[in-house]
Design a protein around this motif. Structure first.
Motif, PDB file in Angstrom:
ATOM      1  N   LEU A 172       0.835  -1.199   0.000  1.00  0.00           N
ATOM      2  CA  LEU A 172       0.000   0.000   0.000  1.00  0.00           C
ATOM      3  C   LEU A 172       0.873   1.253   0.000  1.00  0.00           C
ATOM      4  N   PRO A 173       0.533   2.242  -0.800  1.00  0.00           N
ATOM      5  CA  PRO A 173       1.354   3.464  -0.851  1.00  0.00           C
ATOM      6  C   PRO A 173       1.048   4.397   0.318  1.00  0.00           C
ATOM      7  N   GLY A 174       1.975   5.273   0.589  1.00  0.00           N
ATOM      8  CA  GLY A 174       1.749   6.313   1.579  1.00  0.00           C
ATOM      9  C   GLY A 174       2.384   6.019   2.920  1.00  0.00           C
ATOM     10  N   ALA A 175       2.774   7.106   3.603  1.00  0.00           N
ATOM     11  CA  ALA A 175       3.419   6.962   4.911  1.00  0.00           C
ATOM     12  C   ALA A 175       2.449   6.448   5.957  1.00  0.00           C
ATOM     13  N   TRP A 176       1.186   6.850   5.871  1.00  0.00           N
ATOM     14  CA  TRP A 176       0.205   6.400   6.862  1.00  0.00           C
ATOM     15  C   TRP A 176       0.034   4.884   6.822  1.00  0.00           C
ATOM     16  N   ALA A 177      -0.100   4.349   5.619  1.00  0.00           N
ATOM     17  CA  ALA A 177      -0.248   2.896   5.472  1.00  0.00           C
ATOM     18  C   ALA A 177       0.985   2.171   5.986  1.00  0.00           C
ATOM     19  N   HIS A 178       2.139   2.758   5.759  1.00  0.00           N
ATOM     20  CA  HIS A 178       3.372   2.121   6.229  1.00  0.00           C
ATOM     21  C   HIS A 178       3.433   2.107   7.755  1.00  0.00           C
ATOM     22  N   ARG A 179       3.047   3.229   8.379  1.00  0.00           N
ATOM     23  CA  ARG A 179       3.083   3.306   9.844  1.00  0.00           C
ATOM     24  C   ARG A 179       2.087   2.355  10.492  1.00  0.00           C
ATOM     25  N   HIS A 180       0.961   2.151   9.840  1.00  0.00           N
ATOM     26  CA  HIS A 180      -0.111   1.351  10.440  1.00  0.00           C
ATOM     27  C   HIS A 180      -0.251  -0.025   9.771  1.00  0.00           C
ATOM     28  N   ALA A 181       0.803  -0.481   9.139  1.00  0.00           N
ATOM     29  CA  ALA A 181       0.732  -1.750   8.398  1.00  0.00           C
ATOM     30  C   ALA A 181       0.340  -2.914   9.295  1.00  0.00           C
ATOM     31  N   ALA A 182       0.904  -2.965  10.501  1.00  0.00           N
ATOM     32  CA  ALA A 182       0.603  -4.085  11.400  1.00  0.00           C
ATOM     33  C   ALA A 182      -0.873  -4.110  11.771  1.00  0.00           C
ATOM     34  N   ASN A 183      -1.416  -2.936  12.120  1.00  0.00           N
ATOM     35  CA  ASN A 183      -2.828  -2.885  12.492  1.00  0.00           C
ATOM     36  C   ASN A 183      -3.737  -3.169  11.306  1.00  0.00           C
ATOM     37  N   LEU A 184      -3.348  -2.681  10.126  1.00  0.00           N
ATOM     38  CA  LEU A 184      -4.147  -2.948   8.931  1.00  0.00           C
ATOM     39  C   LEU A 184      -4.187  -4.447   8.624  1.00  0.00           C
ATOM     40  N   ALA A 185      -3.020  -5.082   8.657  1.00  0.00           N
ATOM     41  CA  ALA A 185      -2.948  -6.509   8.347  1.00  0.00           C
ATOM     42  C   ALA A 185      -3.727  -7.329   9.368  1.00  0.00           C
ATOM     43  N   ARG A 186      -3.546  -7.008  10.634  1.00  0.00           N
ATOM     44  CA  ARG A 186      -4.274  -7.744  11.662  1.00  0.00           C
ATOM     45  C   ARG A 186      -5.766  -7.497  11.547  1.00  0.00           C
ATOM     46  N   GLY A 187      -6.154  -6.284  11.204  1.00  0.00           N
ATOM     47  CA  GLY A 187      -7.567  -6.000  11.007  1.00  0.00           C
ATOM     48  C   GLY A 187      -8.165  -6.823   9.872  1.00  0.00           C
ATOM     49  N   LEU A 188      -7.392  -6.974   8.787  1.00  0.00           N
ATOM     50  CA  LEU A 188      -7.865  -7.809   7.676  1.00  0.00           C
ATOM     51  C   LEU A 188      -7.982  -9.271   8.091  1.00  0.00           C
ATOM     52  N   ILE A 189      -7.045  -9.748   8.896  1.00  0.00           N
ATOM     53  CA  ILE A 189      -7.116 -11.127   9.378  1.00  0.00           C
ATOM     54  C   ILE A 189      -8.369 -11.320  10.228  1.00  0.00           C
ATOM     55  N   VAL A 190      -8.636 -10.387  11.146  1.00  0.00           N
ATOM     56  CA  VAL A 190      -9.829 -10.487  11.993  1.00  0.00           C
ATOM     57  C   VAL A 190     -11.089 -10.458  11.130  1.00  0.00           C
ATOM     58  N   ALA A 191     -11.122  -9.578  10.128  1.00  0.00           N
ATOM     59  CA  ALA A 191     -12.281  -9.515   9.235  1.00  0.00           C
ATOM     60  C   ALA A 191     -12.441 -10.818   8.459  1.00  0.00           C
ATOM     61  N   GLY A 192     -11.322 -11.403   8.031  1.00  0.00           N
ATOM     62  CA  GLY A 192     -11.383 -12.677   7.324  1.00  0.00           C
ATOM     63  C   GLY A 192     -11.901 -13.802   8.196  1.00  0.00           C
ATOM     64  N   VAL A 193     -11.476 -13.809   9.463  1.00  0.00           N
ATOM     65  CA  VAL A 193     -11.974 -14.816  10.403  1.00  0.00           C
ATOM     66  C   VAL A 193     -13.478 -14.663  10.578  1.00  0.00           C
ATOM     67  N   ALA A 194     -13.945 -13.433  10.754  1.00  0.00           N
ATOM     68  CA  ALA A 194     -15.382 -13.192  10.923  1.00  0.00           C
ATOM     69  C   ALA A 194     -16.160 -13.644   9.693  1.00  0.00           C
ATOM     70  N   ALA A 195     -15.678 -13.275   8.503  1.00  0.00           N
ATOM     71  CA  ALA A 195     -16.374 -13.663   7.276  1.00  0.00           C
ATOM     72  C   ALA A 195     -16.428 -15.174   7.119  1.00  0.00           C
ATOM     73  N   SER A 196     -15.332 -15.840   7.461  1.00  0.00           N
ATOM     74  CA  SER A 196     -15.281 -17.297   7.334  1.00  0.00           C
ATOM     75  C   SER A 196     -16.215 -17.976   8.337  1.00  0.00           C
ATOM     76  N   LEU A 197     -16.077 -17.620   9.622  1.00  0.00           N
ATOM     77  CA  LEU A 197     -16.863 -18.285  10.662  1.00  0.00           C
ATOM     78  C   LEU A 197     -18.341 -17.958  10.561  1.00  0.00           C
ATOM     79  N   TRP A 198     -18.669 -16.730  10.205  1.00  0.00           N
ATOM     80  CA  TRP A 198     -20.065 -16.304  10.220  1.00  0.00           C
ATOM     81  C   TRP A 198     -20.797 -16.570   8.913  1.00  0.00           C
ATOM     82  N   PHE A 199     -20.035 -16.766   7.820  1.00  0.00           N
ATOM     83  CA  PHE A 199     -20.702 -16.928   6.522  1.00  0.00           C
ATOM     84  C   PHE A 199     -20.170 -18.120   5.724  1.00  0.00           C
ATOM     85  N   PHE A 200     -18.908 -18.035   5.282  1.00  0.00           N
ATOM     86  CA  PHE A 200     -18.395 -19.037   4.339  1.00  0.00           C
ATOM     87  C   PHE A 200     -18.394 -20.446   4.913  1.00  0.00           C
TER      88      PHE A 200
END
Length: 375
Positions: A172-200
């Protein structure tokens, strides 16, 4: 971040127990020995038949835990190139996998002519051999050459999906994305877990795709970060919320097993007292079994198939002998798994080795089919 290890004897003990359960599930599921021995322990056979498969959820959670440890222990990608990480994973999985499938194809050919039982695989076709060699069998509608190999394909999908998530966040481009990469990635993992367990995970027709299993795999990742965190309360709350909501929406035993496994890993691996217990010498055999569990998982079906054919054919009316035959098949599966682990899995593989064994698998299957046609 704490200095808790990403891998411990306790992890291997858990894998060892799950491996034992899977082997006995397949011994109960695939006859004829279990059919003949069933009157001796009908309740045990029924439990192994119906619930032994739940141990796969343990492997999924542990797999996610170890993936987080190796790919992103701090929440950001630690690998240099996504393609290289995925390729290395494929090669490491497929070399012992192909060796085990060659053995299964040969054993199946040996017993097919004198044992008529649904557990014996049919004569392989070229398309089936190619699909299995490339871990695509379920995606293209081909039968698996051995029991449980679907899990190898799913593990590869889950690992690849995880790599792509972290690589995508890093790109992802930009300094903000770079600074918050860990939180963004973990947030996507949590969202993926929710989508899998609750739907897929509620759609049975998706069980050949990673999204169906990502809930359990992702719970393992969350468990790793909970173990590593100075305070685990937030991660524990996320695990309980995600798993509890999934069970409230649609209770599934497999999800309950995954949830309990993830929580137990957190509590155990954050406890110095429990971690120290896993180092005691009396647990060493179970730890060793956990270390070679992948090889045992791969090769046990061929061993059990041969034992079923011999014992079931020679003593078709003796429950006691067939029960002993099941025990012998289990012991021989561990021995064969240890051989595969020491001779193949422990060695660093290469693309040339992988291609050679994949070609050997396809060639062996075609020779078996041709020999049957000539006969």
């Amino acid at each position: 971040m704490s200095s808790a290890p990403s891998r411990s004897p306790l992890i291997d003990m858990v894998k060892g127990l799950a491996c034992i359960t899977i082997v006995w599930h397949h011994l109960a599921f695939y006859g004829p020995m279990s059919d003949i021995a069933q009157p001796l322990a009908p309740s045990l056979m029924a439990w192994l038949y119906d619930y032994g498969r739940m141990a796969v959820q343990v492997f999924l959670v542990v797999g996610g835990y170890l993936a987080a440890a190796s790919l992103a222990p701090l929440g950001v990608a630690r690998f240099d190139h996504a393609g290289n990480a995925i390729a290395k994973r494929f090669v490491r999985l497929v070399v012992p996998y192909a060796v085990a499938l060659v053995l299964t194809v040969v054993v199946s050919a040996l017993v097919r002519t004198w044992v008529a039982h649904p557990s014996v695989p049919d004569e392989p076709t070229l398309s089936q051999l190619l699909a299995n060699a490339l871990l695509l069998q379920d995606l293209v509608g081909e039968d698996a050459l051995s029991a449980g190999v679907w899990y190898v394909a799913i593990d590869f999908q889950l690992f690849s999906l995880s790599v792509l998530v972290w690589a995508g966040v890093r790109a992802l481009p930009g300094a903000w994305a770079h600074r918050h990469a860990a939180n963004l990635a973990r947030g996507l993992i949590v969202a993926g877990v929710a989508a899998s367990l609750w739907f897929f995970n509620r759609i049975a027709g998706l069980d050949m795709w990673a999204l169906y299993f990502f809930g359990a795999y992702g719970l393992g990742m969350l468990a790793y970060w909970a173990v590593r965190a100075p305070r685990a309360h937030g991660w524990l709350a996320a695990i309980v919320l995600l798993g509890g909501a999934a069970l409230a929406i649609d209770y599934r035993g497999r999800v309950a097993v995954a949830l309990v496994t993830a929580l137990c890993l957190v509590f155990a691996l954050r406890s110095e007292r429990v971690r120290s217990l896993s180092g005691l010498s009396q647990w060493a055999p179970l730890v060793q079994l956990g270390q070679m569990s992948y090889s045992v998982f791969l090769v046990h079906f061929a061993v059990c198939l041969l034992a079923n054919a011999v014992v079931g054919h020679l003593w078709p009316d003796s429950p006691a002998i067939n029960a002993l035959g099941m025990l012998l098949a289990f012991v021989l599966s561990l021995a064969a798994g240890r051989w595969l682990y020491l001779r193949v899995e422990q060695h660093v593989p290469s693309w040339s080795t992988a291609l050679r064994w994949q070609a050997g698998l396809v060639g062996t299957g075609l020779l078996v089919a041709l020999s049957n046609n000539w006969a």
